[in-house]
Design a protein around this motif. Structure first.
Motif, PDB file in Angstrom:
ATOM      1  N   ASN A 139      34.434 -34.923  -8.186  1.00 21.20           N
ATOM      2  CA  ASN A 139      34.305 -33.861  -7.346  1.00 21.20           C
ATOM      3  C   ASN A 139      34.848 -32.537  -7.571  1.00 21.20           C
ATOM      4  OD1 ASN A 139      32.381 -35.092  -5.781  1.00 21.20           O
ATOM      5  ND2 ASN A 139      33.908 -36.389  -4.450  1.00 21.20           N
ATOM      6  N   ALA A 140      35.989 -32.784  -8.610  1.00 20.16           N
ATOM      7  CA  ALA A 140      36.625 -31.661  -8.825  1.00 20.16           C
ATOM      8  C   ALA A 140      35.936 -30.827  -9.600  1.00 20.16           C
ATOM      9  CB  ALA A 140      37.885 -32.113  -9.899  1.00 20.16           C
ATOM     10  N   PRO A 141      35.816 -29.589  -8.984  1.00 20.67           N
ATOM     11  CA  PRO A 141      35.152 -28.414  -9.590  1.00 20.67           C
ATOM     12  C   PRO A 141      35.364 -28.009 -10.899  1.00 20.67           C
ATOM     13  CG  PRO A 141      36.511 -27.463  -7.852  1.00 20.67           C
ATOM     14  CD  PRO A 141      36.761 -28.976  -7.835  1.00 20.67           C
ATOM     15  N   GLU A 142      34.823 -27.325 -11.891  1.00 18.39           N
ATOM     16  CA  GLU A 142      35.156 -26.892 -13.112  1.00 18.39           C
ATOM     17  C   GLU A 142      35.625 -25.447 -12.920  1.00 18.39           C
ATOM     18  OE1 GLU A 142      33.565 -26.534 -17.866  1.00 18.39           O
ATOM     19  OE2 GLU A 142      32.124 -27.368 -16.126  1.00 18.39           O
ATOM     20  N   ILE A 143      36.704 -25.462 -13.231  1.00 20.82           N
ATOM     21  CA  ILE A 143      37.374 -24.200 -13.025  1.00 20.82           C
ATOM     22  C   ILE A 143      37.593 -23.580 -14.606  1.00 20.82           C
ATOM     23  CG2 ILE A 143      39.416 -22.601 -12.279  1.00 20.82           C
ATOM     24  CD1 ILE A 143      39.976 -24.907 -10.259  1.00 20.82           C
TER      25      ILE A 143
ATOM     26  N   LEU B 237      48.658  -8.153 -10.850  1.00 16.57           N
ATOM     27  CA  LEU B 237      49.768  -8.943 -11.425  1.00 16.57           C
ATOM     28  C   LEU B 237      50.464  -9.436 -10.154  1.00 16.57           C
ATOM     29  CD1 LEU B 237      50.877  -6.073 -13.601  1.00 16.57           C
ATOM     30  CD2 LEU B 237      49.703  -8.031 -14.238  1.00 16.57           C
ATOM     31  N   HIS B 238      50.096  -8.849  -8.982  1.00 21.46           N
ATOM     32  CA  HIS B 238      50.731  -9.623  -7.688  1.00 21.46           C
ATOM     33  C   HIS B 238      50.580 -11.149  -7.688  1.00 21.46           C
ATOM     34  CE1 HIS B 238      51.593 -10.189  -3.312  1.00 21.46           C
ATOM     35  NE2 HIS B 238      51.998  -9.117  -3.737  1.00 21.46           N
ATOM     36  N   PRO B 239      51.734 -11.826  -7.109  1.00 21.21           N
ATOM     37  CA  PRO B 239      51.606 -13.190  -7.119  1.00 21.21           C
ATOM     38  C   PRO B 239      50.580 -13.996  -6.436  1.00 21.21           C
ATOM     39  CG  PRO B 239      53.995 -12.541  -6.704  1.00 21.21           C
ATOM     40  CD  PRO B 239      52.842 -11.103  -6.674  1.00 21.21           C
ATOM     41  N   ASP B 240      50.058 -13.233  -5.393  1.00 17.09           N
ATOM     42  CA  ASP B 240      48.842 -13.889  -4.637  1.00 17.09           C
ATOM     43  C   ASP B 240      47.538 -13.743  -5.578  1.00 17.09           C
ATOM     44  OD1 ASP B 240      50.522 -14.100  -2.389  1.00 17.09           O
ATOM     45  OD2 ASP B 240      49.777 -12.333  -1.402  1.00 17.09           O
ATOM     46  N   ASN B 241      47.526 -12.980  -6.487  1.00 20.42           N
ATOM     47  CA  ASN B 241      46.372 -12.973  -7.341  1.00 20.42           C
ATOM     48  C   ASN B 241      46.501 -13.920  -8.687  1.00 20.42           C
ATOM     49  OD1 ASN B 241      45.023 -11.014  -5.873  1.00 20.42           O
ATOM     50  ND2 ASN B 241      46.199  -9.594  -6.758  1.00 20.42           N
ATOM     51  N   ASP B 242      47.356 -14.955  -8.562  1.00 26.89           N
ATOM     52  CA  ASP B 242      47.279 -15.853  -9.489  1.00 26.89           C
ATOM     53  C   ASP B 242      46.787 -17.242  -8.952  1.00 26.89           C
ATOM     54  OD1 ASP B 242      48.162 -17.627 -11.465  1.00 26.89           O
ATOM     55  OD2 ASP B 242      50.359 -17.572 -11.236  1.00 26.89           O
ATOM     56  N   LEU B 243      46.060 -17.637  -9.431  1.00 23.84           N
ATOM     57  CA  LEU B 243      45.099 -18.859  -9.141  1.00 23.84           C
ATOM     58  C   LEU B 243      46.011 -20.262  -8.774  1.00 23.84           C
ATOM     59  CD1 LEU B 243      42.305 -20.122  -8.302  1.00 23.84           C
ATOM     60  CD2 LEU B 243      42.234 -20.688 -10.900  1.00 23.84           C
ATOM     61  N   TYR B 244      47.085 -20.352  -9.851  1.00 23.67           N
ATOM     62  CA  TYR B 244      47.745 -21.399  -9.924  1.00 23.67           C
ATOM     63  C   TYR B 244      49.203 -21.301  -9.191  1.00 23.67           C
ATOM     64  CZ  TYR B 244      44.224 -22.885 -13.251  1.00 23.67           C
ATOM     65  OH  TYR B 244      42.828 -23.185 -13.838  1.00 23.67           O
TER      66      TYR B 244
ATOM     67  N   ASN C  80      42.822 -21.654  -4.408  1.00 21.45           N
ATOM     68  CA  ASN C  80      42.003 -20.391  -3.699  1.00 21.45           C
ATOM     69  C   ASN C  80      41.023 -19.721  -4.887  1.00 21.45           C
ATOM     70  OD1 ASN C  80      40.740 -18.580  -2.112  1.00 21.45           O
ATOM     71  ND2 ASN C  80      42.484 -17.492  -1.974  1.00 21.45           N
ATOM     72  N   THR C  81      39.823 -20.463  -5.059  1.00 24.71           N
ATOM     73  CA  THR C  81      38.977 -19.919  -6.145  1.00 24.71           C
ATOM     74  C   THR C  81      38.185 -18.668  -5.642  1.00 24.71           C
ATOM     75  OG1 THR C  81      37.312 -21.560  -5.426  1.00 24.71           O
ATOM     76  CG2 THR C  81      38.733 -22.263  -7.280  1.00 24.71           C
ATOM     77  N   THR C  82      38.265 -18.242  -4.538  1.00 25.12           N
ATOM     78  CA  THR C  82      37.448 -17.028  -4.298  1.00 25.12           C
ATOM     79  C   THR C  82      38.057 -15.769  -4.744  1.00 25.12           C
ATOM     80  OG1 THR C  82      38.969 -16.767  -2.328  1.00 25.12           O
ATOM     81  CG2 THR C  82      36.892 -18.121  -1.924  1.00 25.12           C
ATOM     82  N   GLY C  83      36.942 -15.163  -5.541  1.00 27.06           N
ATOM     83  CA  GLY C  83      37.367 -13.713  -5.761  1.00 27.06           C
ATOM     84  C   GLY C  83      38.066 -13.928  -7.395  1.00 27.06           C
ATOM     85  N   THR C  84      38.376 -12.852  -7.957  1.00 26.14           N
ATOM     86  CA  THR C  84      38.836 -12.790  -9.343  1.00 26.14           C
ATOM     87  C   THR C  84      40.368 -13.145  -9.382  1.00 26.14           C
ATOM     88  OG1 THR C  84      37.206 -11.378 -10.237  1.00 26.14           O
ATOM     89  CG2 THR C  84      38.806 -11.472 -11.766  1.00 26.14           C
ATOM     90  N   LYS C  85      40.765 -14.121  -9.707  1.00 27.32           N
ATOM     91  CA  LYS C  85      42.293 -14.402  -9.654  1.00 27.32           C
ATOM     92  C   LYS C  85      42.794 -15.388 -10.795  1.00 27.32           C
ATOM     93  CE  LYS C  85      42.699 -14.404  -4.533  1.00 27.32           C
ATOM     94  NZ  LYS C  85      43.720 -15.088  -3.358  1.00 27.32           N
ATOM     95  N   CYS C  86      42.389 -15.183 -11.949  1.00 20.07           N
ATOM     96  CA  CYS C  86      42.781 -15.759 -13.184  1.00 20.07           C
ATOM     97  C   CYS C  86      43.758 -14.792 -13.771  1.00 20.07           C
ATOM     98  CB  CYS C  86      41.757 -16.091 -13.881  1.00 20.07           C
ATOM     99  SG  CYS C  86      42.004 -17.142 -15.663  1.00 20.07           S
ATOM    100  N   LEU C  87      44.955 -15.277 -13.804  1.00 22.72           N
ATOM    101  CA  LEU C  87      45.916 -14.533 -14.604  1.00 22.72           C
ATOM    102  C   LEU C  87      45.819 -14.618 -16.073  1.00 22.72           C
ATOM    103  CD1 LEU C  87      48.263 -12.617 -13.225  1.00 22.72           C
ATOM    104  CD2 LEU C  87      50.001 -14.595 -13.851  1.00 22.72           C
ATOM    105  N   ALA C  88      45.168 -15.333 -16.543  1.00 23.42           N
ATOM    106  CA  ALA C  88      44.680 -15.694 -18.055  1.00 23.42           C
ATOM    107  C   ALA C  88      43.854 -14.642 -18.570  1.00 23.42           C
ATOM    108  CB  ALA C  88      44.201 -16.775 -18.228  1.00 23.42           C
TER     109      ALA C  88
END
Length: 266
Positions: free
Chosen positions: A38-42, A77-84, A127-135
């Protein structure tokens, strides 16, 4: 033949006892695989996100803290915008060969196994909503320069990729440090351009992070500190012995002087 007939009921009895155990293990196995399935592919590299975060902490955060500037939430670059970020904060590095999950306290001997545990057991906390991939910002932040610094040789510069990364870098500077927000933001905007964006060129003149970053205590200083702590008690012991010997010598000298001053009987 008689013995065979007498012992034959034992086999069905064993099968009857083993069947519930087999059924239970099958059910548990299915539930385990179902839960992992059930783990979604991120599509966001945890490894590169971690590298980007470390670059921010080493080469940007010290200057931001010095200016006492608050990075706006809309800045990527804000910490809240880092998915992990939340999962990374729930890593407990107990020892060199022990990592512990901060959610369920399960232990692992390597960080990569803890990462796998997060991906299969605690993926629901992301929190997978929005663009939050720091990579995704690695191109602007020179992740490859940091990750490949230990390897010899240079990769061939692609002018189109350099221009794209420079555009992304300048966009981050404008969003995170808008010059209209005051002197501190203006100084940090200029700093970000010099620290990150100027190096996005194929001329080879500018290198990433020319303004330096967080000062790290080296192994040499650690060794000196340990050696000092070890030698300090020895130093005090030598001083104590020297003082005691000095006092003892003074007392002996006094006795000799007193003995010499005694008058001889007439």
């Amino acid at each position: 033949m008689g013995r065979l007939k007498e012992s034959s009921p034992v086999i069905p009895l064993l099968l009857l006892l083993l069947f519930p155990l087999l059924l239970l293990s099958q059910v548990l196995g299915e539930s385990e695989s179902t839960r992992e399935g059930n783990a979604p592919e991120i599509h966001c590299s945890r490894h590169r996100s971690r590298a980007a975060w470390q670059i921010i902490q080493d080469y940007l955060t010290p200057f931001v803290e010095r200016e006492r500037y608050q990075i706006p939430n809309k800045c990527r670059l804000h910490p809240d915008n880092d998915l992990y970020r939340d999962q990374e904060q729930h890593k407990v590095h107990v020892d060199i060969y022990e990592w512990k999950c901060g959610y369920c306290r399960k232990s692992f001997n390597e960080e990569k196994f803890l990462d796998q545990h997060f991906a299969t057991r605690h993926y629901n906390l992301l929190n997978t909503t929005g663009t939050k991939c720091l990579a995704d910002l690695c191109g602007a932040l020179h992740c490859d320069f940091v990750l490949m610094s230990s390897k010899k040789g240079k990769s061939k510069c692609n002018p189109a990729a350099a221009a794209k990364n420079r555009h992304l870098c300048e966009s981050l500077a404008n969003t995170c440090f808008p010059v209209s927000q005051g002197p501190a933001a203006s100084r940090l905007h200029e700093h970000f351009l010099r620290q990150f964006c100027d190096a996005h060129t194929c001329t080879g003149k500018n290198k990433p992070f020319p303004k330096g970053g967080k000062k790290k205590s080296g192994v040499f200083y650690l060794a000196v500190s340990i050696l000092t702590l070890m030698l300090l008690p020895l130093f005090y012991l030598l001083v104590f012995l020297h003082q005691r010997e000095k006092r003892t010598g003074t007392q002996v000298l006094r006795r000799i002087v007193k003995t010499g001053k005694k008058t001889k009987p007439s």
